[in-house]
Write a protein that holds these residues in place. Structure first.
Motif, PDB file in Angstrom:
ATOM      1  N   ASP A  71      80.052  40.759 -24.832  1.00 37.82           N
ATOM      2  CA  ASP A  71      81.297  40.076 -25.175  1.00 37.82           C
ATOM      3  C   ASP A  71      81.288  39.748 -26.666  1.00 37.82           C
ATOM      4  O   ASP A  71      80.712  38.747 -27.089  1.00 37.82           O
ATOM      5  N   PRO A  72      81.933  40.591 -27.486  1.00 37.35           N
ATOM      6  CA  PRO A  72      81.955  40.314 -28.932  1.00 37.35           C
ATOM      7  C   PRO A  72      82.766  39.081 -29.295  1.00 37.35           C
ATOM      8  O   PRO A  72      82.750  38.651 -30.451  1.00 37.35           O
ATOM      9  N   GLY A  73      83.467  38.518 -28.322  1.00 37.06           N
ATOM     10  CA  GLY A  73      84.246  37.317 -28.609  1.00 37.06           C
ATOM     11  C   GLY A  73      83.448  36.033 -28.536  1.00 37.06           C
ATOM     12  O   GLY A  73      83.956  34.964 -28.911  1.00 37.06           O
ATOM     13  N   LEU A  81      92.697  38.903 -13.722  1.00 36.90           N
ATOM     14  CA  LEU A  81      93.542  38.009 -14.520  1.00 36.90           C
ATOM     15  C   LEU A  81      93.114  38.011 -15.979  1.00 36.90           C
ATOM     16  O   LEU A  81      93.951  37.976 -16.884  1.00 36.90           O
ATOM     17  N   TYR A  82      91.813  38.073 -16.214  1.00 39.89           N
ATOM     18  CA  TYR A  82      91.308  38.060 -17.594  1.00 39.89           C
ATOM     19  C   TYR A  82      91.730  39.305 -18.366  1.00 39.89           C
ATOM     20  O   TYR A  82      91.632  39.332 -19.588  1.00 39.89           O
ATOM     21  N   HIS A  83      92.161  40.341 -17.660  1.00 41.49           N
ATOM     22  CA  HIS A  83      92.560  41.578 -18.329  1.00 41.49           C
ATOM     23  C   HIS A  83      94.033  41.904 -18.056  1.00 41.49           C
ATOM     24  O   HIS A  83      94.461  43.031 -18.285  1.00 41.49           O
ATOM     25  N   LEU A 126      82.425  44.736 -22.550  1.00 34.74           N
ATOM     26  CA  LEU A 126      82.147  45.609 -21.406  1.00 34.74           C
ATOM     27  C   LEU A 126      81.370  44.833 -20.356  1.00 34.74           C
ATOM     28  O   LEU A 126      80.729  43.812 -20.639  1.00 34.74           O
ATOM     29  N   GLU A 127      81.444  45.344 -19.126  1.00 33.75           N
ATOM     30  CA  GLU A 127      80.770  44.699 -18.000  1.00 33.75           C
ATOM     31  C   GLU A 127      80.384  45.782 -17.005  1.00 33.75           C
ATOM     32  O   GLU A 127      81.182  46.681 -16.712  1.00 33.75           O
ATOM     33  N   ILE A 166      90.725  37.368 -26.165  1.00 29.69           N
ATOM     34  CA  ILE A 166      91.351  38.688 -26.289  1.00 29.69           C
ATOM     35  C   ILE A 166      90.341  39.711 -26.803  1.00 29.69           C
ATOM     36  O   ILE A 166      90.256  40.837 -26.290  1.00 29.69           O
ATOM     37  N   ILE A 167      89.548  39.330 -27.799  1.00 32.43           N
ATOM     38  CA  ILE A 167      88.526  40.241 -28.337  1.00 32.43           C
ATOM     39  C   ILE A 167      87.524  40.626 -27.248  1.00 32.43           C
ATOM     40  O   ILE A 167      87.167  41.792 -27.083  1.00 32.43           O
TER      41      ILE A 167
END
Length: 441
Positions: free
Chosen positions: A370-372, A47-49, A167-168, A160-161
């Protein structure tokens, strides 16, 4: 403005649209959260993607921006509003809002002194009706809703960022093992670190029931052969390093974990046989071949056990060899005859026993970048400031009219507040008392 623009703006400035989008987002996350594992976790991760989430967040962003733009001119007008009060403000006032005195100069001094004692800045304006003293506070609270809108937009941008550029990955390391390349989740291929991460030690503690109590990974980060950072990872206590966060997600027994088996034949005990899962060893009886199917640390809460498969020319049998089979049999009389799978002497004339399991664990680490996150933290701070501004401050304006009447001087006290009218009423009462006190002295 064209009709199409009016329709577009009208649609996206609707509060009904805001509520509908929020309800849809909440329902999506509820469905993904409450679906049983592992499907719920997979659905929530997808869902997050998902394009659907991006569309809903994009629509919500447009909705918030247009609502803010539409409302901003009115707010700015309120912020820059002229000081004269509404014409009806001093009509039909209650007696506790009115003071009568004799001299207008003394009345003005008393009003100004009372307002100045409480407030730092007081404005004075001469009108045809009389002299108006004016004080305003909390004007900034008018912009609280815009701060909240901005915070939500920043948080959406952060999501969104993080989804697009983050990455994971999951990586398994045994003690002493290191990795500089990880396989990204969702089949996104390998990712090369500019360093390597090594598991120096993995520690796991258990409750008496055999359930894990706590587990910890001691990690070293190595660059060009030198350890540049060390730290420990525990459950819910990730370890950050150069923009990456290392989480303790799981652990397990390494396939290289070895068991020490023996068997007895005609009263004679064999030498120790050290095996791991998948190993094959030969037995002298009936030219048999034994295969180690599983090595378990605590199977069915009955302790360590090894599952064997023994093949001969005539048959193939499988059974478990428990380390504590005597104690298990004492608690459950008749178990070995009723459940042959638990009988270590099922392959006659040999009787197997398990001396120990030399356990070797691996640690399961989840690597996240997570750059966000900085944007999300910024959005969270803005959200907190906005909510405090909205719910703990108010735009309050107080006017005091001093007018000369034929026989006396009339002082009228009143004000307007966009919220917390009870608070304003208390301030007006105290101001009335201070003015009365100043006049009396």
């Amino acid at each position: 403005m064209s009709k199409s623009k009016n329709v577009f703006r009208s649609f996206f400035s609707s509060i009904k649209l805001t509520i509908a989008l929020l309800v849809l987002l909440i329902l999506l996350f509820m469905v993904a959260t409450f679906i049983p594992r592992p499907y719920g976790i997979a659905l929530l991760a997808n869902l997050y993607h998902s394009p659907l989430l991006y569309i809903l967040m994009g629509l919500l962003s447009i909705n918030l921006i247009i609502c803010s733009i539409n409302r901003l001119p009115v707010t700015l007008k309120q912020y820059k509003s002229p000081h004269p009060p509404p014409s009806v403000l001093f009509e039909n006032l209650k007696n506790e809002r009115i003071i009568f005195t004799d001299k207008i100069d003394a009345a003005c001094r008393a009003v100004e002194a009372s307002l100045t004692a409480k407030f730092s800045s007081v404005k004075k304006l001469k009108t045809a009706k009389g002299i108006i003293f004016y004080r305003e506070e909390g004007r900034f609270s008018l912009f609280g809703v815009y701060i909240v809108h901005l915070s939500i937009l920043i948080i959406i941008a952060a999501a969104i960022i993080g989804s697009v550029f983050g990455l994971e990955a999951d990586v398994h390391l045994q003690e002493g093992e290191s990795a500089s390349v990880i396989q990204l989740n969702k089949d996104k291929g390998p990712y090369q670190f500019d360093f390597s991460v090594r598991c120096d030690q993995f520690v796991v503690e258990f409750y008496h029931t055999g359930a894990p109590k706590t587990y910890r990974s001691d990690l070293s980060f190595i660059r060009e052969g030198n350890v540049v950072h060390k730290g420990s990872v525990l459950v819910n206590h990730p370890l950050p390093f150069e923009g990456f966060r290392f989480y303790q997600s799981s652990y397990g027994i390494s396939p290289e974990t070895k068991a020490v088996l023996t068997y007895t034949a005609a009263g004679r005990k064999s030498t120790d046989i050290m095996v791991k899962q998948g190993d094959v060893f030969h037995l002298p009886a009936k030219k048999a071949r034994a295969t180690v199917l599983r090595v378990e640390e605590n199977i069915m809460q009955l302790g360590p056990a090894v599952k064997l498969s023994i093949e001969t020319d005539k048959k193939n049998i499988q059974f478990w060899v428990f380390q504590h089979i005597k104690e298990i049999a004492e608690v459950n009389p008749g178990l070995l005859s009723e459940v042959p799978l638990f009988n270590p002497g099922l392959f006659k004339p040999l009787v197997f026993s398990l001396k120990t399991i030399e356990k070797r664990y691996y640690t399961g680490l989840r690597v996240v970048r997570d750059p966000g996150v900085p944007f999300a933290l910024t959005g969270g701070v803005f959200l907190l400031v906005g909510l405090i501004t909205i719910y703990f401050t108010a735009h309050q304006r107080i006017w005091v009219l001093v007018e000369q009447q034929p026989q006396r001087v009339k002082i009228s006290v009143n004000g307007i507040s966009n919220r917390y009218s009870a608070s304003l009423a208390g301030k007006l009462n105290r101001l009335h008392q201070r003015i009365s006190g100043e006049i009396a002295t």
